[in-house]
Design a protein around this motif. Structure first.
Motif, mmCIF file in Angstrom:
data_model
loop_
_atom_site.group_PDB
_atom_site.id
_atom_site.type_symbol
_atom_site.label_atom_id
_atom_site.label_comp_id
_atom_site.label_asym_id
_atom_site.label_seq_id
_atom_site.Cartn_x
_atom_site.Cartn_y
_atom_site.Cartn_z
ATOM 1 N N CYS A 96 8.677 5.293 21.586
ATOM 2 C CA CYS A 96 7.685 4.309 21.148
ATOM 3 C C CYS A 96 7.844 4.004 19.665
ATOM 4 O O CYS A 96 8.219 4.884 18.882
ATOM 5 N N VAL A 97 7.547 2.765 19.296
ATOM 6 C CA VAL A 97 7.689 2.323 17.909
ATOM 7 C C VAL A 97 6.404 1.608 17.489
ATOM 8 O O VAL A 97 5.626 1.152 18.325
ATOM 9 N N SER A 98 6.186 1.532 16.176
ATOM 10 C CA SER A 98 5.044 0.763 15.681
ATOM 11 C C SER A 98 5.204 -0.695 16.118
ATOM 12 O O SER A 98 6.322 -1.201 16.263
ATOM 13 N N VAL A 99 4.090 -1.382 16.337
ATOM 14 C CA VAL A 99 4.112 -2.714 16.939
ATOM 15 C C VAL A 99 4.843 -3.694 16.022
ATOM 16 O O VAL A 99 4.452 -3.890 14.871
ATOM 17 N N PRO A 100 5.917 -4.331 16.507
ATOM 18 C CA PRO A 100 6.657 -5.285 15.663
ATOM 19 C C PRO A 100 5.787 -6.463 15.256
ATOM 20 O O PRO A 100 5.053 -7.031 16.070
ATOM 21 N N GLY A 101 5.855 -6.821 13.973
ATOM 22 C CA GLY A 101 5.140 -7.982 13.491
ATOM 23 C C GLY A 101 3.650 -7.790 13.314
ATOM 24 O O GLY A 101 2.922 -8.776 13.161
ATOM 25 N N GLN A 102 3.177 -6.540 13.325
ATOM 26 C CA GLN A 102 1.735 -6.313 13.171
ATOM 27 C C GLN A 102 1.273 -6.825 11.808
ATOM 28 O O GLN A 102 1.835 -6.478 10.772
ATOM 29 N N THR A 103 0.254 -7.661 11.816
ATOM 30 C CA THR A 103 -0.216 -8.282 10.581
ATOM 31 C C THR A 103 -1.116 -7.316 9.809
ATOM 32 O O THR A 103 -1.564 -6.300 10.333
ATOM 33 N N LYS A 104 -1.377 -7.656 8.568
ATOM 34 C CA LYS A 104 -2.111 -6.743 7.691
ATOM 35 C C LYS A 104 -3.514 -6.460 8.205
ATOM 36 O O LYS A 104 -3.985 -5.327 8.189
ATOM 37 N N TRP A 105 -4.212 -7.510 8.665
ATOM 38 C CA TRP A 105 -5.584 -7.284 9.120
ATOM 39 C C TRP A 105 -5.616 -6.429 10.376
ATOM 40 O O TRP A 105 -6.528 -5.607 10.557
ATOM 41 N N ALA A 106 -4.625 -6.591 11.261
ATOM 42 C CA ALA A 106 -4.577 -5.772 12.469
ATOM 43 C C ALA A 106 -4.249 -4.330 12.134
ATOM 44 O O ALA A 106 -4.758 -3.394 12.757
ATOM 45 N N GLU A 107 -3.404 -4.128 11.121
ATOM 46 C CA GLU A 107 -3.075 -2.765 10.706
ATOM 47 C C GLU A 107 -4.294 -2.074 10.102
ATOM 48 O O GLU A 107 -4.546 -0.888 10.355
ATOM 49 N N MET A 108 -5.066 -2.813 9.322
ATOM 50 C CA MET A 108 -6.283 -2.237 8.755
ATOM 51 C C MET A 108 -7.270 -1.882 9.864
ATOM 52 O O MET A 108 -7.968 -0.869 9.791
ATOM 53 N N ASN A 109 -7.308 -2.709 10.896
ATOM 54 C CA ASN A 109 -8.161 -2.411 12.047
ATOM 55 C C ASN A 109 -7.732 -1.116 12.720
ATOM 56 O O ASN A 109 -8.555 -0.362 13.241
ATOM 57 N N LEU B 76 -3.559 -26.012 17.220
ATOM 58 C CA LEU B 76 -4.655 -25.257 17.820
ATOM 59 C C LEU B 76 -4.393 -25.022 19.307
ATOM 60 O O LEU B 76 -4.566 -23.900 19.812
ATOM 61 N N LEU B 77 -3.960 -26.062 20.007
ATOM 62 C CA LEU B 77 -3.656 -25.903 21.429
ATOM 63 C C LEU B 77 -2.534 -24.895 21.638
ATOM 64 O O LEU B 77 -2.567 -24.105 22.597
ATOM 65 N N HIS B 78 -1.555 -24.908 20.749
ATOM 66 C CA HIS B 78 -0.474 -23.927 20.818
ATOM 67 C C HIS B 78 -1.012 -22.506 20.660
ATOM 68 O O HIS B 78 -0.626 -21.592 21.414
ATOM 69 N N LEU B 79 -1.916 -22.301 19.708
ATOM 70 C CA LEU B 79 -2.481 -20.975 19.483
ATOM 71 C C LEU B 79 -3.328 -20.514 20.664
ATOM 72 O O LEU B 79 -3.467 -19.303 20.896
ATOM 73 N N LEU B 80 -3.902 -21.445 21.413
ATOM 74 C CA LEU B 80 -4.729 -21.088 22.561
ATOM 75 C C LEU B 80 -3.913 -20.911 23.840
ATOM 76 O O LEU B 80 -4.445 -20.442 24.850
ATOM 77 N N SER B 81 -2.654 -21.277 23.810
ATOM 78 C CA SER B 81 -1.849 -21.239 25.027
ATOM 79 C C SER B 81 -1.496 -19.802 25.402
ATOM 80 O O SER B 81 -1.356 -18.927 24.549
ATOM 81 N N LEU C 84 -0.877 -18.425 9.976
ATOM 82 C CA LEU C 84 -1.022 -17.904 11.335
ATOM 83 C C LEU C 84 -1.196 -16.385 11.338
ATOM 84 O O LEU C 84 -1.884 -15.830 12.200
ATOM 85 N N ALA C 85 -0.566 -15.708 10.364
ATOM 86 C CA ALA C 85 -0.703 -14.249 10.283
ATOM 87 C C ALA C 85 -2.130 -13.832 9.976
ATOM 88 O O ALA C 85 -2.512 -12.680 10.227
ATOM 89 N N GLN C 86 -2.938 -14.744 9.445
ATOM 90 C CA GLN C 86 -4.345 -14.449 9.205
ATOM 91 C C GLN C 86 -5.174 -14.545 10.480
ATOM 92 O O GLN C 86 -6.308 -14.050 10.516
ATOM 93 N N LEU C 87 -4.609 -15.151 11.523
ATOM 94 C CA LEU C 87 -5.386 -15.424 12.728
ATOM 95 C C LEU C 87 -4.955 -14.610 13.937
ATOM 96 O O LEU C 87 -5.732 -14.466 14.885
#
Length: 631
Positions: free
Chosen positions: A160-173, A311-316, A377-380
């Motif tokens: 197992c490896v740390s999640v690729p591309g994990q954003t800063k806010w998700a890491e703080m979570n 927005l539609l892309h982000l919701l897909s 996008l990394a903020q969202l």
């Protein structure tokens, strides 16, 4: 609460709050807690063969101890960038990870050992699960390996490896309350930092810093599947890698980070944004929708049409309906300025096929205009991967996972479900794309169209389903086929050119922490709505489609294709979802058709403009030789 009370059987309901001392004991000395549970279990009426239930009892006890609010956050996080000092073997740790390779197989483990005192003949049992280290025995005690009282279990091992591309806010979570976690850990050992990163070729974003460990899953739990994201709570120790050649010195062998999982939970994006009250009313959805559109428009140079499609892309998301994959919307935004070409000697060497080190693995956008989108996008989203289409990256990196050598080597496309990919085509300059580069683009194209990634195994390739949102940013139309292409507005193109030149430009609207949380929650809740298409709406769309084709045929015009119809239905579905609607409405269908008309008109206008510019340039090039001849 005494230490004996803290280890009361997990089968009983815990009514009193768990004390800080109980939490601390479970973190610092989990094996001692488990041994006390085992002693209680054996002192009861349980039969000798009733050991299968004990694993669940241990799971239940630790889940109860860490089940209260914020208790789980007190467990030190394995692999966190800001956790120092290094982990101590024998302590409890938490690891949010992606299963990179679940094929390390099963190991037979002596779960309960029958001990005998060679001096007195006394017999006792010793629980030895959740560790690969043999029991430390008192004088005159030894393991009776031929005893029928020994109990064996099988454990599944995964890399197992740390999640690729994990954003800063998700890491703080993930890391939670670091101060309390490190206080609970108390004393740490000097584990080898390089070893904690594992093998470079088993991480999808090769060259980036990450954590890795062998995670061992015990019954009654089953090991998760490849690329699944899990939160593992287990006991850390340095163990053996079964795929490495054994060393003469056993201490050199036992240096691989291992986590013996006590329990694990599958991680969903929804669980990362669950701190706010649920959105229930339609007007709340519309408020969040408008807030998101306003923010995305500011990122895209006040281009409202592009903001709607982004927005539609982000919701897909990809869902299977009657055996058919629907719901995906890969997007190509066109009109970004070309990135500066590589000029350094190192870059030239890399482009010619020589493997030079890449900064941050090469997975970072250098074009300031495209980086603006990636950062927004990394903020969202919790997982966001930037992929610049530079020849040095395409030619020297594998996008498809490969196990032809017996060990599964990661590819760039082995990513967590719901990962956002931002592909920058503006940095693809003239040069030679080698065979690997061609295969990489083919693998990415397959992921865009079919949402599958091919794993190359020794006897045959295996296609595995993926769930990736892929956004392509390019100067002209992408070399890849996407579900939806859209040129940026002229004003947005000019703004992006200024940004790429380093000129001062309007910055995107800054989101405060509360609004950021609200948008993350909105996107995830809308994306996970249970959606359906009413029969009357479906019939009405089919009838309108047939009439459009009939009119086009009668007037000898181009007819709308089934592909265009499917795209319009997807856009309509996502518009309804963006409003918090669980069913496709006719209003959303009408709005989708209007959006598609605007998109088609803009694309046609830019295509005609580009064609005229190309013809003018060609005409000028053709007239230059004649002018030189006359002179």
């Amino acid at each position: 609460m005494s230490s004996t009370d803290t280890c009361a059987s997990a089968s009983a309901t815990v009514t009193a709050p768990v004390s800080a001392g109980a939490i601390r004991e479970c973190i610092q000395s989990p094996q001692a807690v488990i041994e006390k549970l085992f002693a209680e279990h054996r002192s009861g009426d349980a039969e000798s063969d009733d050991m299968k239930s004990f694993g669940r009892l241990v799971q239940d006890h630790f889940k109860q101890v860490f089940g209260e609010a914020n208790a789980l956050e007190r467990i030190p996080v394995y692999g966190a960038n800001n956790v120092q000092p290094k982990p101590k073997p024998g302590t409890l740790m938490r690891f949010r990870c992606m299963v990179q390779d679940p094929s390390y197989g099963e190991e037979l483990h002596l779960s309960v050992a029958q001990l005998v005192n060679t001096a007195t003949g006394e017999v006792r049992q010793r629980f030895s699960q959740y560790t690969d280290t043999g029991p430390i025995l008192d004088e005159n005690w030894e393991v009776d390996y031929v005893s029928a009282g020994n109990k064996f279990i099988e454990k599944e091992v995964a890399y197992c490896v740390s999640v690729p591309g994990q954003t800063k806010w998700a890491e703080m979570n993930t890391t939670g309350n670091l101060e309390e976690a490190m206080e609970a850990l108390d004393i740490c050992s000097a584990a080898d930092e390089e070893l904690l990163t594992g093998s470079a070729d088993k991480y999808p974003l090769r060259g980036q810093k990450h954590a890795a460990a062998l995670v061992k899953f015990y019954a009654p739990s089953n090991a998760p599947k490849v690329s699944e994201i899990v939160d593992v709570v287990g006991i850390f120790e340095l163990g053996y890698n079964p795929r490495e050649e054994p060393q003469q010195n056993e201490e050199q062998d036992a240096r691989w980070p291992c986590l013996h999982s006590i329990f694990h939970n599958t991680v969903s994006v929804e669980s990362l944004v669950s701190g706010l009250p649920m959105i229930s009313a339609a007007d709340e959805y519309m408020d969040r929708r408008n807030m998101c559109l306003s923010h995305l428009a500011s990122v895209l140079g006040d281009d409202s049409l592009a903001a709607h499609y982004l927005l539609l892309h982000l919701l897909s998301s990809t869902v299977v309906v009657q055996g058919t994959k629907v719901g995906k919307l890969s997007l190509n935004l066109i009109g970004y300025p070309a990135a500066a070409s590589a000029k350094s000697e190192n870059d030239v060497a890399e482009c010619s096929g020589q493997k030079e080190p890449l900064v941050n693995g090469g997975f970072v956008l250098d074009n300031l205009a495209t980086k603006r989108v990636g950062d927004a996008l990394a903020q969202l989203v919790p997982w966001c991967v930037e992929v610049p289409f530079e020849l040095k990256l395409l030619n020297n990196t594998s996008f498809a996972p490969n196990a032809e050598g017996g060990d599964l080597r990661a590819g760039v496309l082995q990513l967590a479900p719901s990962t956002q990919m931002v592909c920058d085509e503006t940095c693809l300059h003239e040069g030679t794309l080698n065979e690997r580069g061609v295969r990489n683009l083919h693998a990415l194209q397959t992921a865009i169209l079919d949402q599958t990634v091919t794993y190359m195994y020794p006897f045959q390739p295996i296609e595995m389903a993926c769930s990736l949102r892929i956004l392509v940013l390019s100067t002209g139309k992408s070399i890849l086929h996407n579900d939806c292409d859209l040129y940026l507005a002229e004003s947005a193109v000019q703004l992006m050119q200024k940004i790429n030149n380093g000129e001062k430009a309007n910055e995107p609207k800054l989101l405060d922490p509360m609004h950021s949380e609200q948008l993350r929650q909105y996107l995830e809740m809308a994306r996970n709505l249970e959606f359906s298409v009413p029969k009357e709406v479906s019939d009405r769309i089919s009838e309108e489609y047939a009439q459009m084709r009939r009119r086009a045929h009668e007037s000898n015009e181009r007819m709308v294709s089934q592909t265009e119809l499917a795209l319009a239905v997807t856009v309509a579905r996502l518009i309804s979802v963006s409003k918090g609607e669980a069913e496709l409405s006719w209003d959303s269908w009408t709005e989708a058709c209007a959006l598609e008309v605007c998109r088609a008109e803009r694309n046609a206008r830019f295509a005609a403009k580009n064609k005229a510019a190309s013809e003018a340039a060609q005409q000028q090039a053709d007239t230059e030789p004649e002018t030189k001849t006359q002179n």
